[in-house]
Scaffold this motif. Sequence first.
Motif, PDB file in Angstrom:
ATOM      1  N   LEU A 138       0.761  -1.153   0.034  1.00  0.00           N
ATOM      2  CA  LEU A 138       0.125   0.097   0.012  1.00  0.00           C
ATOM      3  C   LEU A 138       0.842   1.257  -0.120  1.00  0.00           C
ATOM      4  O   LEU A 138       0.519   2.073  -0.824  1.00  0.00           O
ATOM      5  CB  LEU A 138      -0.992  -0.102   1.216  1.00  0.00           C
ATOM      6  N   VAL A 139       1.800   1.259   0.713  1.00  0.00           N
ATOM      7  CA  VAL A 139       2.686   2.391   0.872  1.00  0.00           C
ATOM      8  C   VAL A 139       3.823   2.660  -0.093  1.00  0.00           C
ATOM      9  O   VAL A 139       4.277   3.926  -0.152  1.00  0.00           O
ATOM     10  CB  VAL A 139       3.015   2.489   2.604  1.00  0.00           C
ATOM     11  N   LEU A 140       4.592   1.534  -0.413  1.00  0.00           N
ATOM     12  CA  LEU A 140       5.549   1.702  -1.284  1.00  0.00           C
ATOM     13  C   LEU A 140       5.411   2.772  -2.306  1.00  0.00           C
ATOM     14  O   LEU A 140       6.479   3.681  -2.661  1.00  0.00           O
ATOM     15  CB  LEU A 140       5.984   0.353  -1.899  1.00  0.00           C
ATOM     16  N   PRO A 141       4.226   2.750  -3.204  1.00  0.00           N
ATOM     17  CA  PRO A 141       4.404   3.854  -4.421  1.00  0.00           C
ATOM     18  C   PRO A 141       4.422   5.156  -3.747  1.00  0.00           C
ATOM     19  O   PRO A 141       4.966   6.200  -4.665  1.00  0.00           O
ATOM     20  CB  PRO A 141       2.950   3.639  -4.898  1.00  0.00           C
ATOM     21  N   TYR A 142       3.916   5.514  -2.560  1.00  0.00           N
ATOM     22  CA  TYR A 142       4.097   6.826  -2.057  1.00  0.00           C
ATOM     23  C   TYR A 142       5.423   7.297  -1.669  1.00  0.00           C
ATOM     24  O   TYR A 142       5.509   8.536  -1.564  1.00  0.00           O
ATOM     25  CB  TYR A 142       2.828   7.172  -1.180  1.00  0.00           C
ATOM     26  N   LEU A 143       6.239   6.379  -1.364  1.00  0.00           N
ATOM     27  CA  LEU A 143       7.577   6.881  -0.860  1.00  0.00           C
ATOM     28  C   LEU A 143       8.345   7.577  -2.057  1.00  0.00           C
ATOM     29  O   LEU A 143       9.275   8.438  -1.582  1.00  0.00           O
ATOM     30  CB  LEU A 143       8.107   5.594  -0.532  1.00  0.00           C
ATOM     31  N   LYS A 144       7.848   7.247  -3.137  1.00  0.00           N
ATOM     32  CA  LYS A 144       8.597   8.077  -4.272  1.00  0.00           C
ATOM     33  C   LYS A 144       8.474   9.547  -4.155  1.00  0.00           C
ATOM     34  O   LYS A 144       9.208  10.353  -4.826  1.00  0.00           O
ATOM     35  CB  LYS A 144       8.082   7.434  -5.765  1.00  0.00           C
ATOM     36  N   HIS A 145       7.573   9.961  -3.592  1.00  0.00           N
ATOM     37  CA  HIS A 145       7.217  11.332  -3.424  1.00  0.00           C
ATOM     38  C   HIS A 145       7.579  12.135  -2.004  1.00  0.00           C
ATOM     39  O   HIS A 145       7.546  13.223  -2.024  1.00  0.00           O
ATOM     40  CB  HIS A 145       5.642  11.608  -3.311  1.00  0.00           C
ATOM     41  N   LEU A 146       8.633  11.217  -1.537  1.00  0.00           N
ATOM     42  CA  LEU A 146       9.343  12.004  -0.383  1.00  0.00           C
ATOM     43  C   LEU A 146      10.256  13.010  -1.157  1.00  0.00           C
ATOM     44  O   LEU A 146      10.982  12.821  -1.747  1.00  0.00           O
ATOM     45  CB  LEU A 146       9.988  10.932   0.369  1.00  0.00           C
ATOM     46  N   PRO A 147      10.502  14.198  -0.232  1.00  0.00           N
ATOM     47  CA  PRO A 147      11.135  15.233  -0.829  1.00  0.00           C
ATOM     48  C   PRO A 147      12.605  15.139  -0.202  1.00  0.00           C
ATOM     49  O   PRO A 147      13.221  16.265  -0.298  1.00  0.00           O
ATOM     50  CB  PRO A 147      10.283  16.634  -0.152  1.00  0.00           C
ATOM     51  N   PHE A 148      12.929  14.139   0.567  1.00  0.00           N
ATOM     52  CA  PHE A 148      14.206  13.972   1.421  1.00  0.00           C
ATOM     53  C   PHE A 148      14.784  12.679   0.735  1.00  0.00           C
ATOM     54  O   PHE A 148      14.070  11.602   0.652  1.00  0.00           O
ATOM     55  CB  PHE A 148      14.273  14.282   2.739  1.00  0.00           C
ATOM     56  N   ALA A 149      16.050  12.585   1.046  1.00  0.00           N
ATOM     57  CA  ALA A 149      16.811  11.188   0.638  1.00  0.00           C
ATOM     58  C   ALA A 149      16.448  10.292   1.807  1.00  0.00           C
ATOM     59  O   ALA A 149      16.163  10.704   2.967  1.00  0.00           O
ATOM     60  CB  ALA A 149      18.251  11.293   0.433  1.00  0.00           C
ATOM     61  N   TYR A 150      16.111   8.971   1.335  1.00  0.00           N
ATOM     62  CA  TYR A 150      15.817   7.870   2.447  1.00  0.00           C
ATOM     63  C   TYR A 150      16.363   6.663   1.900  1.00  0.00           C
ATOM     64  O   TYR A 150      16.605   6.272   0.868  1.00  0.00           O
ATOM     65  CB  TYR A 150      14.256   8.079   2.700  1.00  0.00           C
TER      66      TYR A 150
END
Length: 352
Positions: free
Chosen positions: A194-206
């Motif tokens: 569920l959450v993996l696709p939305y991590l692409k939108h994080l504005p910081f390196a992770y």
Amino acid sequence: MDFSVVHLDLGKEYRGGQRQVFYLLSSQLERGIKVALAARKNSFLLLKVQEELPQVPVLALGGGEFNWLSAFKLASWIKKNNCTFLHTHEARAVGLSFWVKKLYPQIRLIHTRRVSYPFRNWWSKKKYTLAEAWVGVSKEICAYLKQQGLPASRIFSIPSALELKRYPLRQKELSSPVILGIIGALSSQKGHELVLPYLKHLPFAYRLLIVGEGELRPRLEAQVRLLGLEEQVRFLGFRESNKILPKLDVLLVPSKDGEGSSGTIKEAWASKVPVIASDLRANLELIEPGVNGLIFKLSQPETLVEELVKLIEDDDLYFRLTQTGFKEVLNFQVDKMEAKYFQLYTYLLAEG
């Protein structure tokens, strides 16, 4: 008050429920209660108890709730040793105990239910009906058991616990890149997909560390490749959570269903790692948003990104969540859980 307890768990693996059984055995030994373990032959739990708690008698059983040989073997062993309680800790154990109770009606049954899934069929409900008491590790589970017609006066809420000394504190500044983690079995209810696709939108390196094993791993690995996240996401397999948590900056708990009383949330609190969890009812029993954790909406998984950004950009919020979470976990120590079970046993004995 003299009594004895046989704990029954038929799981092969060593997950949160099996750890709770081990905690309970250890703490009841310290109180001086006569305890024993009936578990699946060569299971992790059975071998661990034999190695670390050699004074605890163990009975190795075959797997499955319809194993008549195991039912007869356990009933005979209980009768021979004049045991007072048979305390089950997972669904297969509940099923086997149904037949043990039929063979030896004198045994007093207690069932601890750790998941909030609904009963799947008539048998999954029927096998619970012969107990003298039922324990839910969350208020949600207790409410469901009452809805199923089990007597409310016999249903008790006792949350799962942890051994605080097992968890070293996080002792570092915020990492660059930020280290995120999801810890738990790789199964659909845990919410990884569920959450993996939305991590692409994080504005910081992770970096995201996915800790655990399960049937979903090949699909998750394929999803990561499809999203182009191979550099950001790492699959670590099974690791002890206390070895991983101090390395994290944030723990994510995106569970979709089935949670009882999340051990992972409590473990993160114990390590002073801030938590962002889904808005499952069981998670909301533990987390007060903005006080000891943050919550995102399962119906709007993109809100996970919003909560992550808010946390990483607000030093005061980050510090407050870690401090309040650590204070909160003091309510979930093993001695408190054991004391509640002791009260339950003595209450049932007093009834005669």
